[in-house]
Design a protein around this motif. Structure first.
Motif, mmCIF file in Angstrom:
data_model
loop_
_atom_site.group_PDB
_atom_site.id
_atom_site.type_symbol
_atom_site.label_atom_id
_atom_site.label_comp_id
_atom_site.label_asym_id
_atom_site.label_seq_id
_atom_site.Cartn_x
_atom_site.Cartn_y
_atom_site.Cartn_z
ATOM 1 N N ALA A 1 6.367 10.847 -15.609
ATOM 2 C CA ALA A 1 6.179 12.022 -16.461
ATOM 3 C C ALA A 1 5.054 12.908 -15.927
ATOM 4 O O ALA A 1 5.187 14.141 -15.884
ATOM 5 N N LEU A 2 3.943 12.301 -15.510
ATOM 6 C CA LEU A 2 2.839 13.077 -14.939
ATOM 7 C C LEU A 2 3.265 13.761 -13.637
ATOM 8 O O LEU A 2 2.913 14.926 -13.387
ATOM 9 N N ILE A 3 4.031 13.058 -12.820
ATOM 10 C CA ILE A 3 4.515 13.649 -11.562
ATOM 11 C C ILE A 3 5.409 14.859 -11.846
ATOM 12 O O ILE A 3 5.279 15.913 -11.216
ATOM 13 N N ALA A 4 6.317 14.699 -12.815
ATOM 14 C CA ALA A 4 7.217 15.804 -13.161
ATOM 15 C C ALA A 4 6.428 17.000 -13.692
ATOM 16 O O ALA A 4 6.767 18.161 -13.412
ATOM 17 N N ALA A 5 5.368 16.739 -14.447
ATOM 18 C CA ALA A 5 4.528 17.826 -14.970
ATOM 19 C C ALA A 5 3.743 18.497 -13.846
ATOM 20 O O ALA A 5 3.588 19.725 -13.823
ATOM 21 N N LEU A 6 3.254 17.698 -12.904
ATOM 22 C CA LEU A 6 2.523 18.249 -11.759
ATOM 23 C C LEU A 6 3.430 19.136 -10.911
ATOM 24 O O LEU A 6 2.971 20.128 -10.321
ATOM 25 N N VAL B 1 -0.199 20.618 -16.776
ATOM 26 C CA VAL B 1 0.371 19.306 -17.089
ATOM 27 C C VAL B 1 0.622 19.192 -18.592
ATOM 28 O O VAL B 1 1.696 18.765 -19.034
ATOM 29 N N GLN B 2 -0.365 19.572 -19.385
ATOM 30 C CA GLN B 2 -0.228 19.473 -20.837
ATOM 31 C C GLN B 2 0.892 20.368 -21.358
ATOM 32 O O GLN B 2 1.712 19.966 -22.180
ATOM 33 N N GLU B 3 0.931 21.613 -20.852
ATOM 34 C CA GLU B 3 1.966 22.544 -21.299
ATOM 35 C C GLU B 3 3.359 22.069 -20.898
ATOM 36 O O GLU B 3 4.321 22.220 -21.656
ATOM 37 N N ALA B 4 3.467 21.472 -19.714
ATOM 38 C CA ALA B 4 4.766 20.978 -19.247
ATOM 39 C C ALA B 4 5.266 19.846 -20.139
ATOM 40 O O ALA B 4 6.441 19.824 -20.551
ATOM 41 N N LEU B 5 4.392 18.896 -20.453
ATOM 42 C CA LEU B 5 4.810 17.742 -21.261
ATOM 43 C C LEU B 5 5.248 18.155 -22.657
ATOM 44 O O LEU B 5 6.133 17.523 -23.255
ATOM 45 N N LEU B 6 4.634 19.215 -23.202
ATOM 46 C CA LEU B 6 4.976 19.675 -24.542
ATOM 47 C C LEU B 6 6.140 20.662 -24.557
ATOM 48 O O LEU B 6 6.636 21.012 -25.631
ATOM 49 N N SER B 7 6.564 21.113 -23.386
ATOM 50 C CA SER B 7 7.638 22.095 -23.310
ATOM 51 C C SER B 7 8.952 21.517 -23.838
ATOM 52 O O SER B 7 9.286 20.350 -23.593
ATOM 53 N N SER B 8 9.707 22.317 -24.551
ATOM 54 C CA SER B 8 10.967 21.859 -25.146
ATOM 55 C C SER B 8 12.013 21.505 -24.091
ATOM 56 O O SER B 8 12.944 20.745 -24.362
ATOM 57 N N ASP B 9 11.853 22.045 -22.870
ATOM 58 C CA ASP B 9 12.838 21.752 -21.825
ATOM 59 C C ASP B 9 12.339 20.716 -20.825
ATOM 60 O O ASP B 9 12.939 20.508 -19.777
ATOM 61 N N PHE B 10 11.218 20.048 -21.151
ATOM 62 C CA PHE B 10 10.704 19.014 -20.236
ATOM 63 C C PHE B 10 11.549 17.754 -20.333
ATOM 64 O O PHE B 10 11.872 17.281 -21.426
ATOM 65 N N SER B 11 11.872 17.175 -19.203
ATOM 66 C CA SER B 11 12.507 15.857 -19.166
ATOM 67 C C SER B 11 12.328 15.258 -17.779
ATOM 68 O O SER B 11 12.176 15.985 -16.795
ATOM 69 N N ALA B 12 12.308 13.964 -17.725
ATOM 70 C CA ALA B 12 12.233 13.232 -16.463
ATOM 71 C C ALA B 12 13.015 11.939 -16.638
ATOM 72 O O ALA B 12 13.190 11.456 -17.763
ATOM 73 N N GLY C 1 13.199 8.050 -16.216
ATOM 74 C CA GLY C 1 12.333 6.898 -16.004
ATOM 75 C C GLY C 1 13.091 5.594 -15.988
ATOM 76 O O GLY C 1 14.330 5.567 -15.999
ATOM 77 N N ALA C 2 12.349 4.506 -15.978
ATOM 78 C CA ALA C 2 12.960 3.174 -15.986
ATOM 79 C C ALA C 2 13.765 2.930 -17.248
ATOM 80 O O ALA C 2 14.787 2.248 -17.235
ATOM 81 N N SER C 3 13.284 3.491 -18.356
ATOM 82 C CA SER C 3 13.932 3.242 -19.653
ATOM 83 C C SER C 3 14.712 4.462 -20.140
ATOM 84 O O SER C 3 14.839 4.690 -21.332
ATOM 85 N N GLY C 4 15.217 5.239 -19.204
ATOM 86 C CA GLY C 4 16.045 6.383 -19.571
ATOM 87 C C GLY C 4 15.290 7.696 -19.495
ATOM 88 O O GLY C 4 14.249 7.805 -18.840
ATOM 89 N N THR C 5 15.811 8.689 -20.189
ATOM 90 C CA THR C 5 15.215 10.021 -20.157
ATOM 91 C C THR C 5 13.872 10.032 -20.879
ATOM 92 O O THR C 5 13.718 9.447 -21.946
ATOM 93 N N ILE C 6 12.897 10.708 -20.272
ATOM 94 C CA ILE C 6 11.568 10.824 -20.868
ATOM 95 C C ILE C 6 11.420 12.227 -21.438
ATOM 96 O O ILE C 6 11.462 13.222 -20.706
ATOM 97 N N ARG C 7 11.274 12.316 -22.739
ATOM 98 C CA ARG C 7 10.959 13.568 -23.433
ATOM 99 C C ARG C 7 9.930 13.249 -24.498
ATOM 100 O O ARG C 7 9.945 12.164 -25.081
#
Length: 465
Positions: free
Chosen positions: A400-405, A414-425, A427-433
């Motif tokens: 998630a941090l890499i995707a935000a970077l 980074v903070q704005e990316a993680l809170l963005s409604s269209d953010f996703s990555a 991960g090991a356990s599926g989609t991270i939102r």
């Protein structure tokens, strides 16, 4: 059971330790810290260890006990900025012990050398819980190794620091202050416990530095801060899943709960379980505080039985696991056992053995839980064994941090990316939102203890199908 037998069980619990290969568990036999061009100055921490001794990018190993001579040479080489020599040493050290994530992190840092990089730091409890720390670092190391193998974040490689916070809220706060003061640190993975996350979270928030905990589950973290996130589901999800399983699947309605009143996590899981059971039409007849000086496992189980309890729920945290395992032993499989994710350790398998068979635990992830995921295969290839949920959720936090970077390599970005409604990555356990609360709306996996060989204890955790 007699007091003598109860004492013997406690002694056994204290002697046995976590650490078997397989199932995500393992055996393990100046002027400041420099990050890029900046120096982290010494500060005294809570137990007479200066902060320079608590943060490492390769100049110090936190592995307890003696490390291999070649790894020790690598640590000395990276401290001397002899990066080529450090690369050779750490490469050789990994051949001796491929499942050491600290070495892999140091190797990747040595490959970066003095080149430009993006820096994140893992806040883990090496001093008090090395096995959990190593589980967390496996996920972080795998994500770092993966992104750097493909050239980094848009051509800039990821550097990872390790901070030893001892799961101590005061030390976690001091580490947070130090990281906040260094502008090159763009994100944090951790802390581990909810208490440390809540304490340090206030510092990260004031310094506008994002921290993503892969393991802190207290409901108090929801909406705590717009800079504090987590990849692990909250205790609300775990408690609701366990209560639903107890009442609807097992058709049992009367439970008692064992918890630690001194732990935010344990208190949270207990309270959410009591509420969830009530909503399902059941009841929690008694609550037993494992942290009390006069706690008696034998008397508590006896009282629970007299009250007509059908289920014993172990909402223990790491500090009270030994007492929870006394309860398990004394129960002798008479009452159904449920538990939270802190009970998911090799110690439970080793000490519980046949008495633990059938116990159902709520965990965020299991390596066999999703047949479609390619993460289990990749992690097995890298580490040579299975990894635990802590590794998977730490991998997700780092991804998630890499995707935000990749969107914007600044703290605000980074903070704005993680809170963005269209953010996703992915991960090991599926989609991270992430929700606006900082939570990740992810399901919980129920696992059951069964006879098996993967953990090398004779028992394993397997998904409840």
């Amino acid at each position: 059971m007699s007091q003598k037998n109860e004492t013997a069980i406690l002694a056994l619990a204290l002697l046995l330790t976590v650490g078997i290969v397989g199932g995500g568990f393992w055996w393990f036999s100046n002027n400041g810290v420099k990050i890029g061009n900046k120096i982290i100055q010494n500060q005294e921490s809570g137990n007479n260890s200066s902060l320079q001794d608590r943060i490492s990018f390769g100049e110090k190993s936190f592995i307890p006990g003696d490390i291999s001579p070649v790894k020790k040479e690598g640590v000395q080489a990276i401290a001397a900025k002899s990066y080529n020599r450090a690369i050779a040493n750490f490469t050789a050290a990994l051949k001796l012990n491929r499942n050491d994530p600290e070495t892999l992190i140091f190797l990747n840092n040595a490959r970066i050398g003095s080149s430009k990089s993006y820096t994140i730091v893992a806040s883990v409890p090496f001093g008090t819980d090395p096995n959990t720390s190593l589980e967390i670092l496996r996920g972080i190391a795998q994500a770092q190794n993966q992104v750097n193998s493909f050239g980094g974040v848009k051509g800039v490689r990821l550097r990872v620091g390790i901070a030893n916070d001892d799961d101590n809220p005061e030390i976690a706060k001091q580490i947070a202050s130090t990281l906040v003061s260094n502008s090159e640190v763009l994100g944090v993975v951790g802390p581990n416990t909810s208490d440390s996350t809540l304490a340090a979270g206030a510092i990260y928030t004031s310094g506008q530095l994002v921290a993503i905990s892969p393991t802190s589950t207290s409901v108090k973290i929801s909406n705590f801060s717009r800079y504090i996130f987590r990849t692990v589901p909250s205790d609300f999800m775990a408690a609701r899943t366990l209560a639903n399983y107890m009442v609807r699947t097992l058709q049992k309605k009367n439970a008692v709960v064992f918890f630690n009143s001194q732990s935010n996590y344990s208190q949270s899981l207990k309270s959410e379980f009591v509420s969830s059971v009530s909503l399902e039409g059941g009841q929690v007849a008694s609550e037993f505080d494992l942290s009390r000086a006069d706690f008696s496992a034998a008397k508590s189980v006896e009282q629970a039985t007299k009250q007509g309890a059908e289920v014993l729920m172990l909402a223990a945290n790491t500090e009270t696991l030994d007492k929870a395992l006394q309860v398990l032993q004394i129960n002798q499989k008479k009452l159904t056992l449920l538990a939270g994710d802190d009970v998911y350790t090799t110690k439970t398998l080793e000490i519980g053995r046949e008495q633990a068979v059938g116990m159902v635990l709520a965990v965020p992830w299991h390596i066999d839980g999703d047949p479609k995921s390619d993460f289990p295969q990749k992690s097995r290839q890298l580490w040579g064994a299975d990894v635990s949920w802590r590794s998977a959720l730490s991998y997700d936090a780092t991804v998630a941090l890499i995707a935000a970077l990749e969107r914007n390599p600044t703290r605000d970005g980074v903070q704005e990316a993680l809170l963005s409604s269209d953010f996703s990555a992915t991960g090991a356990s599926g989609t991270i939102r992430f929700l606006a609360s900082g939570d990740r709306n992810a399901p919980v996996q129920l696992v059951k203890i069964v006879p098996g060989s993967r953990s090398r204890t004779g028992y394993d955790f397997e998904p409840v199908r």
